[in-house]
Design a protein around this motif. Structure first.
Motif, short mmCIF file in Angstrom:
data_model
loop_
_atom_site.label_atom_id
_atom_site.label_comp_id
_atom_site.label_asym_id
_atom_site.label_seq_id
_atom_site.Cartn_x
_atom_site.Cartn_y
_atom_site.Cartn_z
N ASN A 131 0.84 -1.22 -0.20
CA ASN A 131 0.11 0.06 0.04
C ASN A 131 0.74 1.21 -0.11
N ASN A 132 2.05 0.93 0.60
CA ASN A 132 2.89 2.23 0.84
C ASN A 132 4.15 1.80 0.82
N PRO A 133 5.16 1.81 -0.44
CA PRO A 133 6.38 1.51 -0.46
C PRO A 133 7.61 1.80 0.49
N ARG A 134 7.34 3.35 0.92
CA ARG A 134 8.09 3.86 1.94
C ARG A 134 7.41 4.64 3.03
N PRO A 135 6.84 3.78 3.91
CA PRO A 135 6.06 4.28 4.92
C PRO A 135 7.08 4.83 6.08
N THR A 136 6.62 5.52 6.90
CA THR A 136 7.25 6.20 7.98
C THR A 136 7.36 5.20 9.27
N GLN A 137 8.18 5.49 10.27
CA GLN A 137 8.56 4.61 11.23
C GLN A 137 7.12 4.52 12.29
N LYS A 138 6.32 5.47 12.29
CA LYS A 138 5.16 5.63 13.05
C LYS A 138 4.20 4.85 12.31
N GLU A 139 3.97 4.76 10.95
CA GLU A 139 3.25 4.05 10.33
C GLU A 139 3.61 2.58 10.45
N MET A 140 4.68 2.16 10.52
CA MET A 140 5.22 0.77 10.44
C MET A 140 4.96 0.40 11.90
N GLU A 141 5.13 0.92 12.65
CA GLU A 141 4.84 0.54 14.16
C GLU A 141 3.46 0.21 14.34
N SER A 142 2.46 1.51 13.77
CA SER A 142 1.21 1.30 14.10
C SER A 142 0.36 0.00 13.31
N TYR A 143 1.08 -0.33 12.35
CA TYR A 143 0.64 -1.47 11.42
C TYR A 143 0.88 -2.85 12.07
N PHE A 144 1.79 -2.83 13.09
CA PHE A 144 1.94 -4.25 14.00
C PHE A 144 0.83 -4.33 15.21
N ASP A 145 -0.01 -3.43 15.28
CA ASP A 145 -0.87 -3.33 16.36
C ASP A 145 -1.54 -4.79 16.64
N GLY A 146 -1.69 -5.51 15.50
CA GLY A 146 -2.58 -6.76 15.75
C GLY A 146 -1.63 -8.02 15.64
N ASN A 147 -0.32 -7.89 15.82
CA ASN A 147 0.57 -9.08 15.78
C ASN A 147 1.36 -9.03 16.98
N LEU A 148 1.14 -10.11 17.80
CA LEU A 148 1.60 -10.11 18.75
C LEU A 148 2.93 -11.28 18.59
N CYS A 149 3.89 -10.91 19.55
CA CYS A 149 5.26 -11.81 19.57
C CYS A 149 5.53 -12.16 20.80
N ARG A 150 5.74 -13.48 21.32
CA ARG A 150 5.93 -13.68 22.74
C ARG A 150 7.53 -13.72 23.03
N CYS A 151 8.41 -13.78 22.04
CA CYS A 151 9.66 -14.18 22.10
C CYS A 151 10.58 -13.01 21.78
N THR A 152 10.48 -12.19 20.72
CA THR A 152 11.59 -11.16 20.44
C THR A 152 11.63 -9.89 21.15
N GLY A 153 10.40 -9.53 21.74
CA GLY A 153 10.54 -8.15 22.47
C GLY A 153 10.20 -7.19 21.66
N TYR A 154 10.03 -7.38 20.21
CA TYR A 154 9.75 -6.50 18.98
C TYR A 154 10.85 -5.78 18.46
N ARG A 155 11.91 -5.67 19.24
CA ARG A 155 13.12 -4.86 18.89
C ARG A 155 13.60 -5.06 17.66
N PRO A 156 14.07 -6.52 17.47
CA PRO A 156 14.84 -6.98 16.32
C PRO A 156 13.84 -7.06 15.05
N ILE A 157 12.51 -7.19 15.37
CA ILE A 157 11.67 -6.93 14.29
C ILE A 157 11.54 -5.72 13.65
N LEU A 158 11.17 -4.63 14.60
CA LEU A 158 11.29 -3.34 14.09
C LEU A 158 12.50 -2.84 13.28
#
Ligand code: FES
Ligand code: FES
Length: 481
Positions: A131-158
């Protein structure tokens, strides 16, 4: 019009024709059990974890645009996919052929551990990039509001996905994102570049190239009428109708007054799965034009009952951006509330009509709609269309509204605010993102012109009783204060 009984859709570019589409089957069941595409995972089964996320695309022949949505496959009924194209994690890349840059970056940054959330995380990021080939960091972070990860703490994903966003690096135009290969290891400040491993920049981070993506199935584009055909699918317990005209919908509801209307299955799917509810007749209202419009007029924003929460966010944001501030205070409060309503995947499919008609006592939106004085437009086959005010008399008990079983909610009007009016929405939940309310509130106050004396006030609260309630005595006591 003759109803079509063969379901036609595409999965990863392959055409699927299903003569016995089962109204009770979800897309996730179909993918995993019938097509043996087991990349999409079953975690919670209720739209809460995102491990089943896939991308659903559809062509709109009126605007000549293709829309891509991230969707929870565990809730999406297979019958709702007629004329659409589904992309799963298997469809974008594989270790046997070539990983997609999104997959490769996640691996490079150690953004996957047990791997259970990974397909969903990949598909959320992939859909964002489509939908948006160059999103902002805020857009990216908000896009993961429905994805839970119990292992990574999210930092390496982002961290891994930072190579795809435009504002991650303090190097600005000199950022290696603007070059085909990263040569700026020494100059890169703060380790903000993607692919950072142990404080150093990985020199082969990948960029996203939208031109390399598969095209939307031409057959669906050329035969756009596939998308607009009336449908009927049955199994031994239930029947799924998808009418395409208002008249057909009114007839069906007259014939089956207890039929439930369905759009995103985010409410009925949960009732079916966790409360063993049965729905012998389901009527899908995604293709009724009057229930899909969003229109700004003098009275406010008219929103069709089948309009999804994501589309409401777009429409309200556009009103906030273009109208005077005082006129859009109610929309601004809705926008504030909607960002905490479910997740992207849920908001992409859940409709406002369902939220109103299921009348949950902990609804996020009903307190706002009641405080704002929203008005419903309701129709049935044998009665004149009528407008119903969402006031203290609209809710009659636990999950009961004032409307009779044959009545169909067509649209809701959310008014614009006036210059003396101020509006607020509140929500308390156990978790900030993707959680239901414990308590919610909508508060509207209008002052007498040029004074701080209250002329009118509406206070509506969710989570306090068996229905959303208005604090009528408090409201009366505050007028003139
Ligand atoms: Fe958890 Fe679908 S399995 S959202
Ligand atoms: Fe284990 Fe995310 S890697 S849940």
């Amino acid at each position: 019009m003759e109803k079509q009984t063969t379901l036609v859709f595409f999965v990863n570019g392959q055409k699927i024709q299903e003569n016995n589409a089962d109204p009770d089957e979800t897309l996730l069941q179909y993918l995993r059990n019938r097509l043996h595409l087991t990349g999409s995972k079953l975690g919670c089964g209720e739209g809460g974890c995102g491990s089943c996320t896939v991308m659903v695309s559809r062509y709109d022949n009126i605007t000549d645009k293709i829309f891509h949505l991230s969707v929870n496959a565990c809730l999406a009924p297979i019958c709702s996919l007629h004329g659409m194209a589904v992309t799963t994690v298997e469809g974008i890349g594989s270790t046997k052929t070539r990983l997609h840059p999104v997959q490769q970056q996640l691996a490079n940054a150690h953004g996957t551990q047990c791997g259970f959330c990974t397909p969903g995380i990949v598909m959320s990021m992939y859909t964002l990039l489509r939908n948006n080939p160059r999103p902002t960091q805020k857009e990216m972070e908000s896009y993961f509001d429905g994805n839970l990860c119990r292992c990574t703490g999210y930092r390496p994903i982002l961290q891994g996905f930072k190579s795809f966003i435009k504002d991650a690096c303090p190097m600005g135009a000199n950022c290696c994102q603007n070059k085909s290969v990263c040569n700026e290891v020494k100059n890169c400040e703060n380790g903000l570049l993607n692919g950072e491993v142990n404080g150093t920049c990985n020199d082969n981070h990948l960029l996203y190239d939208p031109s390399q993506e598969p095209i939307f199935p031409p057959e669906l584009k050329l035969n756009a009428h596939i998308y607009n055909t009336p449908l009927k699918f049955c199994n031994s317990q239930s029947t799924w109708f998808r009418p395409t005209s208002l008249n057909e919908l009114l007839e069906l509801k007259k014939l089956y007054p207890s039929a439930r209307l369905i759009v995103g299955n985010t409410e009925l799917g949960i009732e079916k799965k966790f409360k063993n509810a049965e729905f012998p007749v389901l009527i899908c209202t995604t293709h009724i034009e009057a229930m899909n419009e969003v229109r700004l007029d003098e009275r406010g924003l008219v929103i069709g009952a089948s309009v999804t929460l994501s589309r409401i966010q777009e429409a309200m944001q556009s009103a906030v951006d273009s109208l005077p501030e005082w006129k859009t205070r109610i929309f601004a409060a809705f926008l504030d509330m909607l960002q905490w309503f479910g997740s992207h995947q849920i908001r992409n499919v859940a409709a406002i009509g369902g939220n109103i008609m299921t009348a949950s006592p902990i609804s996020d939106l009903i307190p706002l709609l009641m405080a704002a004085g929203a008005e419903l437009y309701v129709m049935s086959k044998d009665n004149k269309p009528r407008h119903v005010k969402m006031d203290h008399s609209f809710l009659k008990g636990y999950r009961k509204t004032d409307l009779n079983p044959e009545a169909i909610l067509i649209s809701v009007n959310v008014p614009c605010s006036n210059e003396q009016e101020h509006f607020y929405g509140y929500k308390v939940a156990n978790r900030k993102d993707d959680d239901i309310s414990i308590v919610s509130a909508g508060l509207d106050v209008q002052f007498q012109k040029g004074t701080d004396v209250i002329e009118n006030i509406s206070c509506a609260y969710g989570g306090m009783a068996e229905t959303t309630v208005m604090a009528l005595k408090t409201m009366a006591a505050l007028v003139g204060r």
